[in-house]
Enzyme design. Sequence first.
Site, PDB file in Angstrom:
ATOM      1  N   LYS A 184      -9.655  -2.057  -5.250  1.00  0.00           N
ATOM      2  CA  LYS A 184     -10.159  -0.676  -5.256  1.00  0.00           C
ATOM      3  C   LYS A 184      -9.010   0.310  -5.302  1.00  0.00           C
ATOM      4  CE  LYS A 184     -13.604  -1.993  -1.946  1.00  0.00           C
ATOM      5  NZ  LYS A 184     -12.837  -2.569  -0.824  1.00  0.00           N
ATOM      6  N   LYS A 189       0.827  -1.206   0.000  1.00  0.00           N
ATOM      7  CA  LYS A 189       0.000   0.000   0.000  1.00  0.00           C
ATOM      8  C   LYS A 189       0.864   1.259   0.000  1.00  0.00           C
ATOM      9  CE  LYS A 189      -4.188  -1.980   1.993  1.00  0.00           C
ATOM     10  NZ  LYS A 189      -4.988  -2.150   3.199  1.00  0.00           N
ATOM     11  N   LYS A 223      -3.870  -8.112  -9.401  1.00  0.00           N
ATOM     12  CA  LYS A 223      -5.014  -8.382  -8.519  1.00  0.00           C
ATOM     13  C   LYS A 223      -6.010  -7.227  -8.623  1.00  0.00           C
ATOM     14  CE  LYS A 223      -5.973  -7.193  -4.062  1.00  0.00           C
ATOM     15  NZ  LYS A 223      -7.080  -7.431  -3.164  1.00  0.00           N
TER      16      LYS A 223
END
Length: 322
Positions: free
Chosen positions: A193, A111, A190
């Site tokens: 969102k 992230k 993958k």
Amino acid sequence: MKRILSGIQPSGQLHIGNYFGMMKTMISNMESSDLHVFIVDLHALTSVHDREKLATGTLEAAADFIALGLDPQQCTFWVQSDVAEVCELSWILSTLTPMGLLERCHSYKDKVAKGIAASHGLFAYPVLMAADILLYQSEIVPVGKDQKQHLEVARDIAIKFNNTFGETFVVPEPAISETTAIVPGIDGQKMSKSYGNTIPIFLDEKSLRKRVMAVQTDSTPVEDPKDPENCNLYALLKLFAPEDKMAEVHDLYVNGGAAYGYLKQDLFELINEYFKGAREKKKQLLDNQDYLREILAAGAGKAREKATVTLELVRERVGLKY
Ligand code: ADP
Ligand code: TRP
């Protein structure tokens, strides 16, 4: 009856990776388990700092689940922050979570690499997730493969707590379906969102068509054989097409003749048909937001009863009762 629990972040439009990775399994377990489903808005705060987006996303995620078939009467369905007990448990667990355990988590590193701010909350995300799972004494946690490591962290924390303070928590087991463990996005990574590569479940027909046409494929000519196992269009078709149709498509891939444009049109039609009814239902639900809020408040009441029992036990075990 087994207690099954899983949550989803209201951090953007829910997509077909969420559906096949988690939502569908949860909905199909409604009658045969003690099902707990919740919307993890506190987790979403690690990446969404826009009040409108978070608040709307939370109500929409609730509507999505119900529109897709979740019956709030047959499960416990709530919004994470409505049961604030989870924050207290999260703190207690964090005091016995080794730093090294969190430093090894891929999700945090991924992230941050994708541009999400490296906050303390993002780093401590797996501890809050462990608190979610342990607070409700969950036995089984259905998730996509990307959450496997977080489940291992929750298990490690449960075991450490039990060894330190005496048997308190059920040690949860992950449930990961092999066939839908990782649904690819339109770019082949993958679907997520946070990667901007999703096919949202509730797109209107026109936008859905556009999105499906944007699925990336290679430039092999139509008549040449292609490898179905390395094609994201094929992987997506497999989620929706009946077996006989898939056998035909497989044939075209290995023997030549698979035209990506036609296959994308097929995929669009299949997805559109699959979610058509749910789309209508979602519209009706969003027209009656008070009803949604009532359902969530009732769900939070049910969840809090269970949370309080565990938290009282934990307070007693660690010495917060004097
Ligand atoms: P996202 O990565 O889109 O933000 P979440 O983290 O909210 O999704 O995930 C909610 C649930 O959906 C989790 O159980 C997660 O494992 C599952 N999931 C998310 N993306 C996928 C995917 N591409 N394939 C399979 N499961 C997925
Ligand atoms: N971290 C999970 C995800 O991103 C969401 C989540 C939070 C969760 N708490 C949970 C999933 C508890 C299962 C159980 O998908």
